[in-house]
Design a protein around this motif. Sequence first.
Motif, mmCIF file in Angstrom:
data_model
loop_
_atom_site.group_PDB
_atom_site.id
_atom_site.type_symbol
_atom_site.label_atom_id
_atom_site.label_comp_id
_atom_site.label_asym_id
_atom_site.label_seq_id
_atom_site.Cartn_x
_atom_site.Cartn_y
_atom_site.Cartn_z
ATOM 1 N N PHE A 1 24.232 11.248 16.452
ATOM 2 C CA PHE A 1 24.708 11.110 15.085
ATOM 3 C C PHE A 1 24.839 12.472 14.399
ATOM 4 O O PHE A 1 24.121 13.422 14.731
ATOM 5 N N LYS A 2 25.733 12.530 13.434
ATOM 6 C CA LYS A 2 25.823 13.670 12.540
ATOM 7 C C LYS A 2 24.892 13.427 11.356
ATOM 8 O O LYS A 2 24.490 12.290 11.084
ATOM 9 N N GLN A 3 24.566 14.485 10.641
ATOM 10 C CA GLN A 3 23.688 14.340 9.479
ATOM 11 C C GLN A 3 24.380 13.532 8.398
ATOM 12 O O GLN A 3 25.581 13.675 8.152
ATOM 13 N N GLY A 4 23.616 12.636 7.749
ATOM 14 C CA GLY A 4 24.168 11.771 6.715
ATOM 15 C C GLY A 4 24.567 12.528 5.451
ATOM 16 O O GLY A 4 24.218 13.704 5.274
ATOM 17 N N LYS A 5 25.272 11.826 4.573
ATOM 18 C CA LYS A 5 25.740 12.406 3.311
ATOM 19 C C LYS A 5 25.009 11.737 2.141
ATOM 20 O O LYS A 5 24.762 10.534 2.156
ATOM 21 N N ILE A 6 24.691 12.549 1.127
ATOM 22 C CA ILE A 6 23.952 12.035 -0.014
ATOM 23 C C ILE A 6 24.768 10.985 -0.764
ATOM 24 O O ILE A 6 25.999 11.076 -0.855
ATOM 25 N N VAL A 7 24.076 9.964 -1.273
ATOM 26 C CA VAL A 7 24.691 8.913 -2.080
ATOM 27 C C VAL A 7 24.050 8.976 -3.462
ATOM 28 O O VAL A 7 22.857 8.723 -3.615
ATOM 29 N N GLU B 1 0.821 -1.209 0.000
ATOM 30 C CA GLU B 1 0.000 0.000 0.000
ATOM 31 C C GLU B 1 0.856 1.260 0.000
ATOM 32 O O GLU B 1 0.574 2.223 -0.719
ATOM 33 N N ILE B 2 1.919 1.260 0.804
ATOM 34 C CA ILE B 2 2.802 2.428 0.865
ATOM 35 C C ILE B 2 3.492 2.650 -0.471
ATOM 36 O O ILE B 2 3.557 3.778 -0.994
ATOM 37 N N ASP B 3 4.003 1.573 -1.067
ATOM 38 C CA ASP B 3 4.776 1.702 -2.308
ATOM 39 C C ASP B 3 3.936 2.220 -3.476
ATOM 40 O O ASP B 3 4.478 2.766 -4.438
ATOM 41 N N LYS B 4 2.621 2.065 -3.404
ATOM 42 C CA LYS B 4 1.744 2.597 -4.452
ATOM 43 C C LYS B 4 1.819 4.115 -4.529
ATOM 44 O O LYS B 4 1.538 4.712 -5.577
ATOM 45 N N ASN B 5 2.196 4.750 -3.425
ATOM 46 C CA ASN B 5 2.181 6.212 -3.345
ATOM 47 C C ASN B 5 3.560 6.851 -3.465
ATOM 48 O O ASN B 5 3.695 8.062 -3.334
ATOM 49 N N VAL B 6 4.577 6.040 -3.709
ATOM 50 C CA VAL B 6 5.933 6.568 -3.826
ATOM 51 C C VAL B 6 6.116 7.249 -5.179
ATOM 52 O O VAL B 6 5.818 6.671 -6.221
ATOM 53 N N VAL B 7 6.615 8.498 -5.139
ATOM 54 C CA VAL B 7 6.884 9.224 -6.386
ATOM 55 C C VAL B 7 8.369 9.551 -6.556
ATOM 56 O O VAL B 7 8.813 9.877 -7.657
ATOM 57 N N LYS B 8 9.142 9.489 -5.475
ATOM 58 C CA LYS B 8 10.593 9.704 -5.588
ATOM 59 C C LYS B 8 11.293 9.088 -4.391
ATOM 60 O O LYS B 8 10.671 8.780 -3.372
ATOM 61 N N GLU B 9 12.604 8.895 -4.538
ATOM 62 C CA GLU B 9 13.418 8.360 -3.442
ATOM 63 C C GLU B 9 14.764 9.072 -3.405
ATOM 64 O O GLU B 9 15.233 9.596 -4.421
ATOM 65 N N GLU B 10 15.367 9.098 -2.219
ATOM 66 C CA GLU B 10 16.679 9.709 -2.025
ATOM 67 C C GLU B 10 17.515 8.786 -1.143
ATOM 68 O O GLU B 10 16.986 8.181 -0.208
ATOM 69 N N ASN B 11 18.810 8.715 -1.428
ATOM 70 C CA ASN B 11 19.708 7.836 -0.683
ATOM 71 C C ASN B 11 20.774 8.632 0.051
ATOM 72 O O ASN B 11 21.363 9.576 -0.510
ATOM 73 N N TYR B 12 21.037 8.231 1.303
ATOM 74 C CA TYR B 12 22.049 8.887 2.132
ATOM 75 C C TYR B 12 22.788 7.844 2.949
ATOM 76 O O TYR B 12 22.224 6.817 3.330
ATOM 77 N N LYS B 13 24.047 8.107 3.211
ATOM 78 C CA LYS B 13 24.821 7.290 4.133
ATOM 79 C C LYS B 13 24.678 7.928 5.516
ATOM 80 O O LYS B 13 25.281 8.947 5.813
ATOM 81 N N GLY B 14 23.826 7.332 6.336
ATOM 82 C CA GLY B 14 23.481 7.918 7.620
ATOM 83 C C GLY B 14 22.158 8.651 7.535
ATOM 84 O O GLY B 14 21.662 8.961 6.446
#
Length: 213
Positions: free
Chosen positions: A63-69, A35-48
């Motif tokens: 923790f420190k803020q993660g970095k974009i992957v 049900e959740i995946d039906k509504n996904v329009v974008k994704e973003e990846n981060y280390k942390g």
Amino acid sequence: MVIDTLILKKNTMIPDRLKEEFYSLKNMFDELKIEIDKNVVKEENYKGEFYEIAPYSYQRNRFKQGKIVKNITSLRTTNHLYTYYFNAKNQIIEIREGCELKDQFDYTFFIYEKGLMKTILYDNSKRIVNVCYYLYGSNGKIEKMYSKGTRGSREETYLYEDDFLQKIVIRQFDRNEIEQDTLQHSFDYKPNGELKSIILSTELYSETIYQET
């Protein structure tokens, strides 16, 4: 007085409702994910961790803020890889978090209702870990958080002054619902309003758990 009584009654009912929902969601991973995946329009990846789910959520965990992957295939390991999934309203509706096991992930699903955000966390084996309710006040800020998990439950009260979060009072209960030590997170800010530090305290001790350099 009548309004205050109604609010009190509503809040005292929340832990019971949360407990019921926790047990009802135990075997619902696959259904929720579909049900959740039906509504996904974008994704973003981060280390942390990158986004704050609640105020200063990753800082409170030291923790420190993660970095974009930009290219996840370049990673040697998916441990601590956070993938955020968004709906058309740009709300986070799912987080996939890489765990220590190779190519294994924990999942957090988000459900939004009026004045309420629910988070439902499952581990890499699809076993439920916890369910949280975040309650918003009229100012649009989180005022209360209730959680129920396999190891116990938790209740957080967020206190603000001049629109800045000053402290969070945390009540903890073990799996037998016996209350443990109350914790407090206190926040200090720079003159420009940025977070400077977070202090964790109990009746017996205090320590700085986050310090901006």
